[in-house]
Design an enzyme around this catalytic site. Structure first.
Site, PDB file in Angstrom:
ATOM      1  N   PRO A 145       0.861  -1.180   0.000  1.00 26.98           N
ATOM      2  CA  PRO A 145       0.000   0.000   0.000  1.00 26.98           C
ATOM      3  C   PRO A 145       0.898   1.232   0.000  1.00 26.98           C
ATOM      4  O   PRO A 145       1.928   1.248   0.666  1.00 26.98           O
ATOM      5  CB  PRO A 145      -0.789  -0.109   1.294  1.00 26.98           C
ATOM      6  N   GLU A 146       0.551   2.207  -0.775  1.00 28.03           N
ATOM      7  CA  GLU A 146       1.354   3.418  -0.831  1.00 28.03           C
ATOM      8  C   GLU A 146       0.696   4.512  -0.003  1.00 28.03           C
ATOM      9  O   GLU A 146      -0.328   4.293   0.633  1.00 28.03           O
ATOM     10  CB  GLU A 146       1.565   3.826  -2.283  1.00 28.03           C
TER      11      GLU A 146
END
Ligand SMILES: [Zn+2]
Length: 293
Positions: free
Chosen positions: A13-14
Site C-alpha cells: 500500500p502506498e
C-alpha cells in the site's frame, strides 16, 4: 470477471492507501482509552519486549490522542507521549469493529485493542484489529516523543507536501536513476512504485534518466505531479489492491485512473504510442518513449 491487473498485483500500500486508512480510523480512535490489549503474536513488534511488558507497550490503559501518517506508516500517539508505529507492509490491515461486530476473518489477527470512551468506561466503544496473513507488516513501539523524532528523521519530507525546491535539493546530486531516487524513503517519504511511474509520466521524464540530468524546472513539474497524483489518489481512497482494505472494509477506487502503472504494452493514454515495460531499482516500470525524455 475481467479485472484490471492492478487489482491482483501484490503491492505495498502506498501513501494514498495509508492516508485513506488513517481517515477511516480517526473517528473510532481519537479520545478513546485502550481498556485491554489482546496479543496474538509478539514477534511482529519492534523492538522486541518481554511478553509481560507488551500490553503496556501497546498502550494498554492509555488515552489515544492522535493518529498521524509519516510516509507510508501510521503513528498512533497516546496522551502520555508514547506511540505505536503501524506499518501495513504488503498484507497488513487495520480494521475497526463496532460493539457486537465480529471480524470477517478471525485468522492472522496479531493484535486487538479494546477501546472505551473514558466517560463511559464500562461499555466498549470499538475494537481496533491488526491482521496480517503474510506478516510483511510491523508494529513499532516508541517509548517517548524523542524516539518518534529519531525514527522520523530517517525519512525524507512527506511526498504529499513536497516542493520543487526540496526535491531538487535532495535528489539532483544523485547519479542514480530518477525513479530509484523517488523510491528512496530517505529522500522523499511516501512514493512507491505506482505513483513514481505515474508522476514521471505526468512530468515527461524517463524513469531511467540520472537524477543529476533532471533540470531544475523539471524538478518543479515532477514535484507538482507527485503532489497531484497522490492527492487525487487520496481523494479516491487509494488504489485497488488485492489485500488492501481500509478500516471499514472498503476497497479503494484509484486503479481505474492509472495512466501508465500496470499498462505495459498498451497504448499511452496521451499519445497512443505503445508503453514500454522495464526494470528500474528492481521494480517493474512502465513509461512512454514518446512522451517521456
Ligand atoms: Zn505517450
Amino acid at each position: 470477471v475481467n479485472l484490471p491487473f492492478a487489482l491482483w498485483s501484490p503491492l505495498l500500500p502506498e501513501l494514498p492507501e495509508v492516508e485513506s486508512v488513517r481517515h477511516s480510523l480517526l473517528p473510532h480512535l481519537i479520545g478513546r482509552q485502550v481498556a485491554r490489549v489482546i496479543i496474538g503474536r509478539t514477534d511482529i513488534v519492534t523492538p522486541p519486549a518481554a511478553e509481560s511488558h507488551l500490553p503496556a507497550h501497546m498502550l494498554q490503559g492509555q488515552v489515544l490522542q492522535r493518529l498521524d501518517r509519516i510516509g507510508k506508516q501510521l503513528l498512533l500517539h497516546a496522551a502520555s507521549g508514547q506511540a505505536i508505529g503501524i506499518h501495513l507492509g504488503m498484507t497488513g490491515q487495520c480494521t475497526v469493529l463496532r460493539p457486537g461486530e465480529q471480524p470477517e476473518r478471525s485468522d492472522h489477527i496479531h493484535m486487538r485493542w479494546q477501546l472505551v470512551d473514558p466517560a463511559r468506561p464500562a461499555e466498549s466503544s470499538a475494537e481496533l484489529l491488526f491482521r496480517d496473513p503474510r506478516r510483511f507488516g510491523e508494529l513499532r513501539w516508541f517509548a517517548c516523543p524523542e524516539a518518534v523524532a529519531t525514527f522520523a528523521a530517517r525519512l525524507g519530507p512527506d511526498a504529499l507536501a513536497i516542493t520543487g525546491q526540496d526535491l531538487f535539493e535532495r535528489a539532483h546530486s544523485s547519479r542514480r536513476a530518477i525513479k530509484a531516487v523517488l523510491l528512496d524513503q530517505a529522500v522523499l517519504a511516501g512514493v512507491g512504485n505506482i505513483y513514481a511511474d505515474e508522476a514521471l509520466h505526468a512530468s515527461h521524464i524517463r524513469p531511467r534518466r540520472a537524477a543529476t540530468r533532471v533540470t531544475r524546472a523539471e524538478y518543479e513539474s515532477l514535484a507538482a505531479a507527485i503532489r497531484a497524483v497522490l492527492t487525487s489518489a487520496v481523494t479516491a481512497g487509494g488504489s485497488t489492491l488485492r489485500d488492501y482494505l481500509d478500516a471499514d472494509g472498503n476497497r479503494g477506487s484509484f486503479a481505474a485512473a492509472h495512466r501508465v502503472y500496470g499498462r505495459g504494452g498498451q497504448p499511452c493514454l496521451t499519445c497512443s504510442a505503445t508503453l514500454k515495460q522495464c526494470q528500474v531499482a528492481q521494480r517493474t516500470t512502465v513509461f512512454c518513449t514518446n512522451c517521456q525524455r
